[in-house]
Design an enzyme around this catalytic site. Sequence first.
Site, PDB file in Angstrom:
ATOM      1  CG  HIS A  16      -1.913  -1.071   1.540  1.00  0.00           C
ATOM      2  ND1 HIS A  16      -2.073  -1.722   2.429  1.00  0.00           N
ATOM      3  CD2 HIS A  16      -2.709  -1.361   0.534  1.00  0.00           C
ATOM      4  CE1 HIS A  16      -2.999  -2.476   2.321  1.00  0.00           C
ATOM      5  NE2 HIS A  16      -3.447  -2.467   1.215  1.00  0.00           N
ATOM      6  CE  LYS A  40     -12.406  -7.032   4.881  1.00  0.00           C
ATOM      7  NZ  LYS A  40     -11.836  -6.588   3.890  1.00  0.00           N
ATOM      8  NE  ARG A  89      -2.978  -7.387  -4.468  1.00  0.00           N
ATOM      9  CZ  ARG A  89      -3.888  -8.021  -3.633  1.00  0.00           C
ATOM     10  NH1 ARG A  89      -3.103  -8.041  -2.301  1.00  0.00           N
ATOM     11  NH2 ARG A  89      -4.812  -8.141  -3.479  1.00  0.00           N
ATOM     12  CB  SER A 127      -4.291  -6.548   4.719  1.00  0.00           C
ATOM     13  OG  SER A 127      -4.043  -5.553   4.370  1.00  0.00           O
TER      14      SER A 127
HETATM   15  O1  PNS Z   1      -8.681  -2.791   0.760  1.00  0.00           O
HETATM   16  P1  PNS Z   1     -10.233  -3.528   0.050  1.00  0.00           P
HETATM   17  O2  PNS Z   1     -10.968  -4.107   1.269  1.00  0.00           O
HETATM   18  O3  PNS Z   1      -9.997  -4.113  -1.170  1.00  0.00           O
HETATM   19  O4  PNS Z   1     -10.917  -2.251  -0.522  1.00  0.00           O
HETATM   20  C1  PNS Z   1     -12.310  -2.143  -0.925  1.00  0.00           C
HETATM   21  C2  PNS Z   1     -13.287  -0.943  -0.896  1.00  0.00           C
HETATM   22  C3  PNS Z   1     -13.057  -0.441   0.571  1.00  0.00           C
HETATM   23  C4  PNS Z   1     -12.537  -0.024  -2.003  1.00  0.00           C
HETATM   24  C5  PNS Z   1     -14.539  -1.304  -1.423  1.00  0.00           C
HETATM   25  O5  PNS Z   1     -15.016  -2.486  -0.811  1.00  0.00           O
HETATM   26  C6  PNS Z   1     -15.422   0.055  -1.417  1.00  0.00           C
HETATM   27  O6  PNS Z   1     -15.491   1.022  -1.848  1.00  0.00           O
HETATM   28  N1  PNS Z   1     -16.254  -0.277  -0.320  1.00  0.00           N
HETATM   29  C7  PNS Z   1     -17.425   0.907   0.150  1.00  0.00           C
HETATM   30  C8  PNS Z   1     -18.589   0.494  -0.459  1.00  0.00           C
HETATM   31  C9  PNS Z   1     -18.934   0.693  -1.800  1.00  0.00           C
HETATM   32  O7  PNS Z   1     -19.027   1.700  -2.291  1.00  0.00           O
HETATM   33  N2  PNS Z   1     -18.975  -0.387  -2.542  1.00  0.00           N
HETATM   34  C10 PNS Z   1     -18.757  -0.359  -4.333  1.00  0.00           C
HETATM   35  C11 PNS Z   1     -20.090  -0.915  -4.548  1.00  0.00           C
HETATM   36  S1  PNS Z   1     -20.870   0.193  -5.625  1.00  0.00           S
END
Ligand code: PNS
Length: 159
Positions: A16, A40, A89, A127
């Site tokens: 990150h 989560k 990645r 992570s």
């Molecule tokens: O580090 P991650 O878990 O891969 O990040 C994922 C993240 C936080 C970018 C994604 O889950 C997110 O944007 N969640 C917020 C809810 C949302 O807007 N989801 C998109 C669906 S339209």
Amino acid sequence: MHIIYPGSFDPVTLGHIDIIERASKLFDTVTVAVLINQSKRCLFTIDERMELLRQSLKDYDNIYVDSFSGLLIDYLKKRDVSLILRGLRAVSDYENELQLALANRSQNNDIETVFLVASPEYSFLSSSLIREIASFHGDVSKFVPEVVEKALKLKYEEG
Ligand code: PNS
């Protein structure tokens, strides 16, 4: 231009940090936005995840750390930002990232997702992998900032 780098960061890894540092040279400001995950279960609390990011990024004056809950596009609107940063990645990331980018754009056509390719030395890092190694008291020092390594040691001693 201001870009937002959203994620769970449970915890932040050097993968990150590499993406954030590189983005900080390309964009005027970068906000790392930590998701307040409702569903989560996270190892670190939202405050801990933000503090670990802040400490790891304290030497940069155009990088900020914030949190958000709900939909990412609503947060972007609130901040008046239209750029999302994500790291890629391996090919396996592509499908998820494509879905996320298209879902976000379907909600707001002005939103663009910018991808930076992870540096090869971090391309296998995640992570969850870090949590797993640390839970068995393995060595994660090459993969996370020092503050994170210490925090993981404390977590798994406590637990
Ligand atoms: O580090 P991650 O878990 O891969 O990040 C994922 C993240 C936080 C970018 C994604 O889950 C997110 O944007 N969640 C917020 C809810 C949302 O807007 N989801 C998109 C669906 S339209």
